[in-house]
Design an enzyme around this catalytic site. Structure first.
Site, short mmCIF file in Angstrom:
data_model
loop_
_atom_site.label_atom_id
_atom_site.label_comp_id
_atom_site.label_asym_id
_atom_site.label_seq_id
_atom_site.Cartn_x
_atom_site.Cartn_y
_atom_site.Cartn_z
N TYR A 32 0.65 -1.15 0.05
CA TYR A 32 -0.02 -0.13 -0.07
C TYR A 32 0.89 1.22 0.19
CZ TYR A 32 0.85 1.08 4.97
OH TYR A 32 1.44 1.19 6.23
N LYS A 146 6.50 -1.65 1.96
CA LYS A 146 5.28 -1.14 2.69
C LYS A 146 4.28 -2.04 2.32
CE LYS A 146 3.14 3.39 3.24
NZ LYS A 146 3.21 3.38 5.07
N GLU A 178 12.72 2.78 13.94
CA GLU A 178 11.56 3.75 13.42
C GLU A 178 10.50 3.68 14.34
OE1 GLU A 178 9.93 2.83 9.64
OE2 GLU A 178 9.95 0.65 9.90
N LEU A 202 11.24 1.55 7.09
CA LEU A 202 10.44 2.00 5.76
C LEU A 202 11.34 3.20 5.24
CD1 LEU A 202 7.76 1.44 4.09
CD2 LEU A 202 7.07 3.50 5.05
N1 PDD Z 1 3.06 5.19 7.55
N2 PDD Z 1 7.49 3.89 9.06
C1 PDD Z 1 6.64 3.22 9.04
C2 PDD Z 1 6.26 1.77 9.74
C3 PDD Z 1 5.38 3.83 8.42
O1 PDD Z 1 4.25 3.00 8.44
C4 PDD Z 1 5.39 5.12 7.92
C5 PDD Z 1 4.09 5.83 7.34
C6 PDD Z 1 6.44 5.76 7.80
C7 PDD Z 1 6.58 7.20 7.45
O2 PDD Z 1 6.80 7.03 5.76
P1 PDD Z 1 6.19 8.23 4.88
O3 PDD Z 1 7.14 9.62 5.54
O4 PDD Z 1 6.55 7.95 3.55
O5 PDD Z 1 4.84 8.58 5.40
C8 PDD Z 1 7.84 5.10 8.56
C9 PDD Z 1 1.76 5.57 6.90
C10 PDD Z 1 1.50 7.02 7.00
C11 PDD Z 1 0.41 4.72 7.26
O6 PDD Z 1 0.71 3.39 7.15
O7 PDD Z 1 -0.56 5.21 7.23
#
Ligand code: PDD
Length: 277
Positions: A32, A146, A178, A202
């Site tokens: 996703y 992801k 993270e 991620l």
């Molecule tokens: N999640 N690490 C994890 C495990 C995450 O699920 C996310 C973001 C990030 C940050 O990535 P980005 O800057 O590309 O949003 C890091 C999204 C927002 C979610 O699962 O809803």
């Protein structure tokens, strides 16, 4: 709510249905993306689509759509969205097939996309910072993909919520990886430290944008492992994500970070980030 996209059709969300044999439902076999939209314009879209392609390759699923097709779907979602600021959710699973762990043959992927209103980051978070708790990072070794298989992240986030914290900050073998749904950056001895982009985190689009911002602003930074000790001695800690942008962390496991209030680096990074938008 505006219509959602499912396998080539535009439908009200209640009418959008997938089979119980969908591998997303049965195995969490899918990937996703979450793309923020500001003033009806998708932010950092190219980077998000590139990461989607990388996640698909990582689970060995052929891209069901080309970038220009995604763009058309996203444009339509943005146009129909109930609010000017929203987040676009895209999900692709390995499709519908009799339950068997191995990949099914000749099975079209399930493709789903929707827009969701994006709530602004609570003002109190920006003024006072948030509380987080730490937990051993007990997820698998492909956290750079992801994927929709998020049970470990779900349990970790709930662990934080049960402790009245906003996020769970993950530690693997003594080093920060993270958050359960965010990246973490740490200010230590005047440098901004970014946990390295490897299979344990991620590769956040917000994290990347902040690396660009600190580079342009000449702020000292390093992409490096961050130990528990460095975390404990940090002057500032922040979480970043597409939906939360940059949020100061002022309490970790009940201990104050730095002064216990959002610091100058957070303020500078937030203002640089806002000007990017
Ligand atoms: N999640 N690490 C994890 C495990 C995450 O699920 C996310 C973001 C990030 C940050 O990535 P980005 O800057 O590309 O949003 C890091 C999204 C927002 C979610 O699962 O809803």
């Amino acid at each position: 709510m505006s219509n959602v996209y499912l396998n080539g059709e535009w439908l009200p969300i209640e009418k959008a249905q997938v089979s119980v044999l969908d591998r997303g439902f049965i195995f969490g076999d899918g990937v996703y993306e979450v793309i923020p939209v500001y003033n009806r314009k998708a932010f950092a879209l190219t980077a998000h689509l590139k990461r989607l392609e990388r996640s698909l390759a990582g689970i060995r699923l052929s891209p069901p759509l080309q970038d220009n097709q995604w763009q058309l779907i996203i444009e339509q979602l943005v146009k129909e969205a109930d609010t000017d600021n929203s987040s676009i959710y895209l999900q692709i699973t390995r499709g519908v097939a009799p339950r068997d762990h191995a990949f099914p043959l000749n099975t079209p992927a399930t493709v789903f996309a929707m827009a969701k209103p994006m709530a602004p980051v609570p003002e109190a978070w920006l003024q006072q910072g948030i509380k987080v708790v730490t937990h051993e990072d007990d997820r698998w070794l492909h956290c750079d993909l992801k994927t929709t298989a998020l049970l470990a992240n779900v349990l970790l986030r709930q662990y934080a919520v049960d402790k009245q914290a906003v996020e769970c900050l993950l530690i693997r073998e003594g080093c920060v990886t993270e958050g359960a749904a965010s990246n973490i950056i740490v200010v230590h001895q005047g440098e901004v430290l970014f946990p390295p982009r490897n299979n344990l985190i991620l590769p956040g689009i917000t994290y990347d944008l902040i690396i660009d911002l600190v580079t342009q602003a000449g702020i000292p930074f390093r992409e490096t492992t961050v130990t528990r000790e460095q975390l404990a001695n940090a002057s500032e800690v922040m979480m970043t994500s597409s939906t939360r942008e940059i949020v100061p962390i002022t309490d970790i496991d009940g201990k104050k970070v730095g002064t216990g209030l959002p610091g100058p680096m957070f303020k500078q990074l937030l203002s640089l980030y806002q000007s990017l938008k």
